[in-house]
Design a protein around this motif. Structure first.
Motif, PDB file in Angstrom:
ATOM      1  N   GLY A  48       8.652  44.844  78.361  1.00 38.08           N
ATOM      2  CA  GLY A  48      10.092  44.678  78.155  1.00 38.08           C
ATOM      3  C   GLY A  48      10.465  43.511  77.268  1.00 38.08           C
ATOM      4  N   SER A  49       9.584  42.513  77.160  1.00 39.92           N
ATOM      5  CA  SER A  49       9.888  41.352  76.327  1.00 39.92           C
ATOM      6  C   SER A  49       9.789  41.661  74.838  1.00 39.92           C
ATOM      7  CB  SER A  49       8.951  40.195  76.672  1.00 39.92           C
ATOM      8  OG  SER A  49       7.617  40.489  76.283  1.00 39.92           O
ATOM      9  N   SER A  50       9.240  42.824  74.484  1.00 41.39           N
ATOM     10  CA  SER A  50       9.121  43.176  73.063  1.00 41.39           C
ATOM     11  C   SER A  50      10.490  43.308  72.398  1.00 41.39           C
ATOM     12  CB  SER A  50       8.332  44.476  72.900  1.00 41.39           C
ATOM     13  OG  SER A  50       8.985  45.568  73.533  1.00 41.39           O
ATOM     14  N   TRP A  51      11.529  43.452  73.208  1.00 40.41           N
ATOM     15  CA  TRP A  51      12.893  43.592  72.684  1.00 40.41           C
ATOM     16  C   TRP A  51      13.650  42.260  72.592  1.00 40.41           C
ATOM     17  CZ3 TRP A  51      13.927  48.249  70.762  1.00 40.41           C
ATOM     18  CH2 TRP A  51      13.277  49.380  71.301  1.00 40.41           C
ATOM     19  N   SER A  52      12.991  41.161  72.899  1.00 38.42           N
ATOM     20  CA  SER A  52      13.688  39.876  73.059  1.00 38.42           C
ATOM     21  C   SER A  52      14.565  39.488  71.871  1.00 38.42           C
ATOM     22  CB  SER A  52      12.682  38.759  73.321  1.00 38.42           C
ATOM     23  OG  SER A  52      11.998  38.988  74.532  1.00 38.42           O
ATOM     24  N   LYS A  53      14.078  39.750  70.656  1.00 35.36           N
ATOM     25  CA  LYS A  53      14.831  39.335  69.468  1.00 35.36           C
ATOM     26  C   LYS A  53      16.091  40.170  69.253  1.00 35.36           C
ATOM     27  CE  LYS A  53      10.888  37.534  66.820  1.00 35.36           C
ATOM     28  NZ  LYS A  53      10.130  37.659  65.541  1.00 35.36           N
ATOM     29  N   THR A  87      19.898  58.627  60.771  1.00 35.95           N
ATOM     30  CA  THR A  87      18.612  57.994  60.470  1.00 35.95           C
ATOM     31  C   THR A  87      18.736  56.799  59.545  1.00 35.95           C
ATOM     32  OG1 THR A  87      17.549  60.158  60.735  1.00 35.95           O
ATOM     33  CG2 THR A  87      16.282  58.442  59.619  1.00 35.95           C
ATOM     34  N   THR A  88      18.030  55.738  59.899  1.00 37.27           N
ATOM     35  CA  THR A  88      17.924  54.533  59.077  1.00 37.27           C
ATOM     36  C   THR A  88      16.444  54.255  58.831  1.00 37.27           C
ATOM     37  OG1 THR A  88      19.932  53.580  60.041  1.00 37.27           O
ATOM     38  CG2 THR A  88      18.404  52.055  58.953  1.00 37.27           C
ATOM     39  N   GLU A  89      16.073  53.978  57.603  1.00 38.09           N
ATOM     40  CA  GLU A  89      14.689  53.630  57.295  1.00 38.09           C
ATOM     41  C   GLU A  89      14.571  52.118  57.091  1.00 38.09           C
ATOM     42  OE1 GLU A  89      12.449  55.921  54.601  1.00 38.09           O
ATOM     43  OE2 GLU A  89      13.053  57.831  55.498  1.00 38.09           O
ATOM     44  N   ILE A  90      13.574  51.539  57.741  1.00 39.59           N
ATOM     45  CA  ILE A  90      13.329  50.104  57.650  1.00 39.59           C
ATOM     46  C   ILE A  90      11.888  49.885  57.187  1.00 39.59           C
ATOM     47  CG2 ILE A  90      13.173  47.936  58.934  1.00 39.59           C
ATOM     48  CD1 ILE A  90      15.284  48.955  60.838  1.00 39.59           C
ATOM     49  N   SER A  91      11.699  49.024  56.214  1.00 38.87           N
ATOM     50  CA  SER A  91      10.355  48.702  55.746  1.00 38.87           C
ATOM     51  C   SER A  91       9.705  47.784  56.780  1.00 38.87           C
ATOM     52  CB  SER A  91      10.419  48.008  54.381  1.00 38.87           C
ATOM     53  OG  SER A  91       9.124  47.660  53.941  1.00 38.87           O
ATOM     54  N   ALA A  92       8.991  48.400  57.716  1.00 33.05           N
ATOM     55  CA  ALA A  92       8.435  47.636  58.834  1.00 33.05           C
ATOM     56  C   ALA A  92       7.225  48.357  59.395  1.00 33.05           C
ATOM     57  CB  ALA A  92       9.494  47.470  59.928  1.00 33.05           C
ATOM     58  N   SER A  93       6.446  47.610  60.173  1.00 30.92           N
ATOM     59  CA  SER A  93       5.321  48.171  60.907  1.00 30.92           C
ATOM     60  C   SER A  93       5.850  48.946  62.113  1.00 30.92           C
ATOM     61  CB  SER A  93       4.399  47.036  61.375  1.00 30.92           C
ATOM     62  OG  SER A  93       5.048  46.279  62.403  1.00 30.92           O
ATOM     63  N   LYS A 115      11.772  43.052  62.174  1.00 34.18           N
ATOM     64  CA  LYS A 115      13.070  43.193  61.505  1.00 34.18           C
ATOM     65  C   LYS A 115      14.191  43.362  62.546  1.00 34.18           C
ATOM     66  CE  LYS A 115      11.328  43.229  57.295  1.00 34.18           C
ATOM     67  NZ  LYS A 115      11.244  44.436  56.471  1.00 34.18           N
ATOM     68  N   PRO A 116      14.332  42.384  63.449  1.00 36.90           N
ATOM     69  CA  PRO A 116      15.271  42.551  64.559  1.00 36.90           C
ATOM     70  C   PRO A 116      16.730  42.701  64.135  1.00 36.90           C
ATOM     71  CG  PRO A 116      14.488  40.287  64.442  1.00 36.90           C
ATOM     72  CD  PRO A 116      13.637  41.083  63.510  1.00 36.90           C
ATOM     73  N   ALA A 117      17.137  42.035  63.053  1.00 38.65           N
ATOM     74  CA  ALA A 117      18.538  42.127  62.625  1.00 38.65           C
ATOM     75  C   ALA A 117      18.883  43.550  62.203  1.00 38.65           C
ATOM     76  CB  ALA A 117      18.807  41.151  61.481  1.00 38.65           C
ATOM     77  N   GLU A 118      17.942  44.223  61.565  1.00 40.12           N
ATOM     78  CA  GLU A 118      18.196  45.597  61.123  1.00 40.12           C
ATOM     79  C   GLU A 118      18.206  46.566  62.300  1.00 40.12           C
ATOM     80  OE1 GLU A 118      16.039  46.713  57.454  1.00 40.12           O
ATOM     81  OE2 GLU A 118      15.494  44.594  57.298  1.00 40.12           O
ATOM     82  N   VAL A 119      17.353  46.319  63.273  1.00 39.47           N
ATOM     83  CA  VAL A 119      17.363  47.137  64.483  1.00 39.47           C
ATOM     84  C   VAL A 119      18.654  46.896  65.265  1.00 39.47           C
ATOM     85  CG1 VAL A 119      16.227  47.562  66.702  1.00 39.47           C
ATOM     86  CG2 VAL A 119      14.856  47.231  64.629  1.00 39.47           C
ATOM     87  N   LEU A 120      19.044  45.637  65.356  1.00 37.99           N
ATOM     88  CA  LEU A 120      20.282  45.279  66.065  1.00 37.99           C
ATOM     89  C   LEU A 120      21.492  46.015  65.492  1.00 37.99           C
ATOM     90  CD1 LEU A 120      21.841  43.440  68.076  1.00 37.99           C
ATOM     91  CD2 LEU A 120      21.970  41.745  66.230  1.00 37.99           C
ATOM     92  N   LYS A 121      21.552  46.117  64.192  1.00 40.11           N
ATOM     93  CA  LYS A 121      22.673  46.788  63.534  1.00 40.11           C
ATOM     94  C   LYS A 121      22.792  48.236  63.985  1.00 40.11           C
ATOM     95  CE  LYS A 121      24.566  47.803  58.937  1.00 40.11           C
ATOM     96  NZ  LYS A 121      24.333  47.662  57.471  1.00 40.11           N
TER      97      LYS A 121
END
Length: 255
Positions: free
Chosen positions: A44-49, A226-232, A239-245
Motif C-alpha cells: 500500500g505504501s507504493s502509492w505514497s507520492k 486513456t493517458t500515456e505516460i513515459s514511465a516504467s 511520475k506521481p504528478a501525472e498519475v495524480l492528475k
C-alpha cells in the motif's frame, strides 16, 4: 424548527443510516474517497507520492494492503476498504490491482475506476490468457518460486519493474515486496465492473512488466479514457504528478 431540535434530529437520522449499513452519500467536503489497490510485489505504501497531495487537497484516502494470496482474498480486502470509506468511492488499481478492482468495483459505492499500468481483464480471462494477447515481457525471467509463492529478484526490479526510479527506491521496492501466491495466475475474472462503471487508464509506455501494447488494447476494449505516460511499470512512483492528475480527474467526475 428549533435549531437544537433540528441538529438532534439530523444526528439521529445519521446514526440510523450507519446502524443499517448505509454510509452518507457524501463526505463532509463533498469529495469521494479514493481507494488505492496495489499490485504484486508491492504494498500500500507504493502509492505514497500520490496519497500525500490528495490528502492535502481534502480527498479521503484508503490504501489497501492486499495479502496477494488469491484473487478472492484480495477482493475481500478491497471490499473491506470500500465498506470503511465514507460516501462514494473511486477505485484505483495498479498492475494486478486492476484485476482486483475489476471484481470489487461492482459495489454500488464505487463510481469510477482508474487503471494504472494495470490488468483490465474481461470475463473468463486469467493473467496468462490476457498476457498472451501481446508479446511477452521480460518480467517472467526474474521471478523466483518458493513454497508456492513468487518473489521478484533485485535485477527484475531494476530492469523490468522500476527502471526509472532512484536506486534507493529500487532497493526499497525489493526489500518491502510481499511474495505473490502462484494461485493468482490461475484466477479467472467474472462480472467485471468496467462494463458498467466509467474508467480511466494510464498506459506506461516503458513498462517492462505488462506490454504497453496490451495496456492500450485493454484500455480501448474497456472504453477507458486513456493517458500515456513515459514511465516504467510504477508510474505512481516515478511520475506521481501525472498519475495524480488522472486520479483527480476521475474523482472530480463523481457528482
Amino acid at each position: 424548527m428549533n435549531k437544537k431540535i433540528f441538529v438532534s434530529l439530523a444526528l439521529t437520522l445519521l446514526s440510523f443510516a450507519w446502524a443499517n449499513g448505509q454510509a452518507p452519500a457524501r463526505t463532509a467536503n463533498g469529495k469521494p474517497t479514493v481507494v488505492f489497490v496495489h499490485g504484486l510485489w508491492a504494498d500500500g505504501s507504493s502509492w505514497s507520492k500520490v496519497i500525500a497531495p490528495l490528502l492535502a487537497s481534502g480527498y479521503p484516502v484508503i490504501s489497501v494492503q492486499n495479502p496477494t494470496t488469491s484473487l478472492e482474498d484480495d477482493v475481500a480486502a478491497t471490499k473491506r476498504a470500500i465498506a470503511r470509506a465514507e460516501g462514494d468511492v473511486v477505485l484505483v488499481g495498479h498492475s494486478w490491482g486492476g484485476f482486483v478492482i475489476s471484481e470489487a468495483g461492482n459495489d454500488p459505492k464505487v463510481k469510477a475506476l482508474v487503471y494504472v499500468a494495470a490488468l483490465m481483464p474481461d470475463n473468463g480471462e486469467t493473467i496468462p490468457s490476457l498476457s498472451a494477447k501481446a508479446a511477452a515481457t521480460k518480467l517472467g525471467t526474474f521471478l523466483k518460486p518458493a513454497d508456492g509463492f513468487l518473489t521478484l529478484s533485485k535485477e527484475g526490479v531494476m530492469q523490468a519493474f522500476a527502471g526509472d526510479v532512484s536506486k534507493a527506491e529500487q532497493e526499497l521496492i525489493f526489500a518491502t515486496q510481499p511474495p505473490a501466491s502462484e494461485s493468482v495466475f490461475k484466477a479467472e475474472a467474472s462480472n467485471v465492473a468496467w462494463k458498467q462503471k466509467p474508467s480511466w487508464y494510464i498506459v506506461a509506455t516503458k513498462d517492462g512488466a505488462i506490454n504497453p501494447d496490451l495496456e492500450r488494447m485493454m484500455a480501448k476494449r474497456g472504453n477507458a479514457k486513456t493517458t500515456e505516460i513515459s514511465a516504467s511499470h510504477v508510474p505512481m512512483v516515478s511520475k506521481p504528478a501525472e498519475v495524480l492528475k488522472v486520479v483527480k480527474e476521475a474523482a472530480d467526475s463523481v457528482k
